[in-house]
Write an enzyme that holds these catalytic residues in place. Structure first.
Site, short mmCIF file in Angstrom:
data_model
loop_
_atom_site.label_atom_id
_atom_site.label_comp_id
_atom_site.label_asym_id
_atom_site.label_seq_id
_atom_site.Cartn_x
_atom_site.Cartn_y
_atom_site.Cartn_z
N LYS A 43 -7.64 3.42 7.34
CA LYS A 43 -8.01 3.07 5.97
C LYS A 43 -9.49 3.25 5.68
O LYS A 43 -9.90 3.18 4.52
CB LYS A 43 -7.58 1.63 5.67
N1 PMP Z 1 -0.44 0.56 9.33
C1 PMP Z 1 -1.31 -0.38 8.97
C2 PMP Z 1 -1.72 -1.38 9.99
C3 PMP Z 1 -1.80 -0.43 7.66
O1 PMP Z 1 -2.67 -1.39 7.30
C4 PMP Z 1 -1.34 0.53 6.74
C5 PMP Z 1 -1.79 0.47 5.31
N2 PMP Z 1 -1.14 -0.56 4.56
C6 PMP Z 1 -0.42 1.50 7.15
C7 PMP Z 1 -0.01 1.48 8.45
C8 PMP Z 1 0.18 2.51 6.22
O2 PMP Z 1 -0.69 3.48 5.71
P1 PMP Z 1 -0.49 4.02 4.24
O3 PMP Z 1 -0.85 2.91 3.31
O4 PMP Z 1 -1.41 5.18 4.14
O5 PMP Z 1 0.94 4.39 4.05
#
Ligand code: PMP
Length: 324
Positions: A43
């Protein structure tokens, strides 16, 4: 001299590592380790890109306040970019978020507002609605990763090209968890533009909505939407940050398989990821299983298990019947 201007300059270019012990089959399974980013998660990429997109659009005055509903990792990415660019950050989080993440957000200077997890997204006390209220009351900017196109675009511009180059264009399958959907779909769209034959597979916890939506074109009946223990992926609504047309298929993973994979990976590969990484690994292995030598399956671990030590220990796992 090779000295970076600041930590955000070392964002991205994360390593891709084989998982030959976790998956000793004929196909190759490799993982992109996003905990090598400066804030420790995938992120970091969208924290910077959403702030830069807002600056370009003229939505951020110097010293402005930013507010975001976030499970933690996005908040950290935003907090780092906000610190280096001189903005204030407020994060609304659910009470499902581990204490470590809240402590981390505060350590990076964010203000944290804790909201109940088990309420309808439209409920005024939900972490979405609380962020909107703070935006209105304080005149803050709300990046809203669930709607912001700079989220999937960050992965279209950085994560996707990195994977394409790191595999010399030989990737055949892309498997990733769907939270906001930014990671899976930004990368998927980029890869399919390079080679339309690359198959893209989203990973959804049992109890979330994505698989049903992909297969039936609508949200599942309310009694099929229920809480689960995998962190950071799955949703109870369909966000605009996911480009469903770039995803060929969605498969589900249950809590137990995801948590067991976390320890299979740490014991077998010396890679310690969070439960969303565990879920991605289970799905990627399932996809790789029937494939032949020329297949190259790539998945991604969003963050490290160190971020969840209050859950990834014997007591908590036993309480939730997740011990191997
Ligand atoms: N794994 C974790 C630990 C996350 O914090 C997130 C984001 N919510 C994701 C996976 C998924 O990524 P995305 O939001 O890009 O789908």
């Amino acid at each position: 001299m090779k000295i970076s201007e600041n930590v955000l300059e070392i964002l991205g270019d994360t390593p891709l590592v084989r998982l030959d012990r976790f998956f000793p089959g004929r196909a190759t399974l490799a993982v992109k380790l996003e905990y090598f980013n400066p804030g420790g998660s995938v992120k970091d990429r969208i924290g910077l890109s959403m702030i830069e997109a807002a600056e370009e659009a003229g939505d951020l005055e110097p010293g402005a306040t930013i507010v975001e509903p976030t499970s933690g990792n996005t908040g950290l990415g935003l907090a780092m970019a906000a610190t280096l660019k001189g903005y204030r950050l407020v994060c609304t989080v659910t009470d499902k978020v581990p204490l470590e993440k809240i402590t981390l957000l505060k350590a990076y200077g964010a203000e944290v507002v804790i909201c109940p997890a088990e309420v309808d997204p439209e409920d005024p006390s939900s972490y979405y609605k609380t962020a909107e209220r703070i935006r209105d009351e304080r005149g803050a900017f709300l990046p809203y990763q669930y709607y912001n196109q700079a989220n999937p675009e960050a992965h279209y511009r950085s994560t996707g090209p990195e994977i394409w180059q790191q595999t010399d264009g030989r990737i055949t399958h892309w498997v990733a968890g769907i939270g906001t959907g930014g990671t899976i779909s930004g990368v998927a769209r980029y890869l399919k533009e390079q080679n339309p034959d690359i198959r893209t597979i989203g990973v959804d916890p049992v109890g979330s909505v994505y698989r049903h939506f992909k297969e039936c074109g609508e949200l599942p009946p309310a009694d099929q939407i229920r809480p689960y223990l995998i962190d950071g992926i799955g949703e109870d609504l369909l966000p605009e940050s996911v480009w469903m047309d770039a995803i060929d298929e969605v498969i589900t993973v249950d809590d137990r398989s995801a948590y067991q994979a976390v320890f299979e990976l740490s014991h077998g590969e010396a890679i310690f990821t969070g439960s969303s990484g565990g879920a991605a690994a289970v799905a990627a292995r399932q996809i790789a299983e029937p494939l032949t030598e020329d297949a190259l399956v790539v998945t991604l671990f969003p963050d490290s298990g160190e971020r969840y030590l209050s859950k990834l220990n014997d007591d908590w796992l036993q309480q939730h019947d997740l011990l191997p």
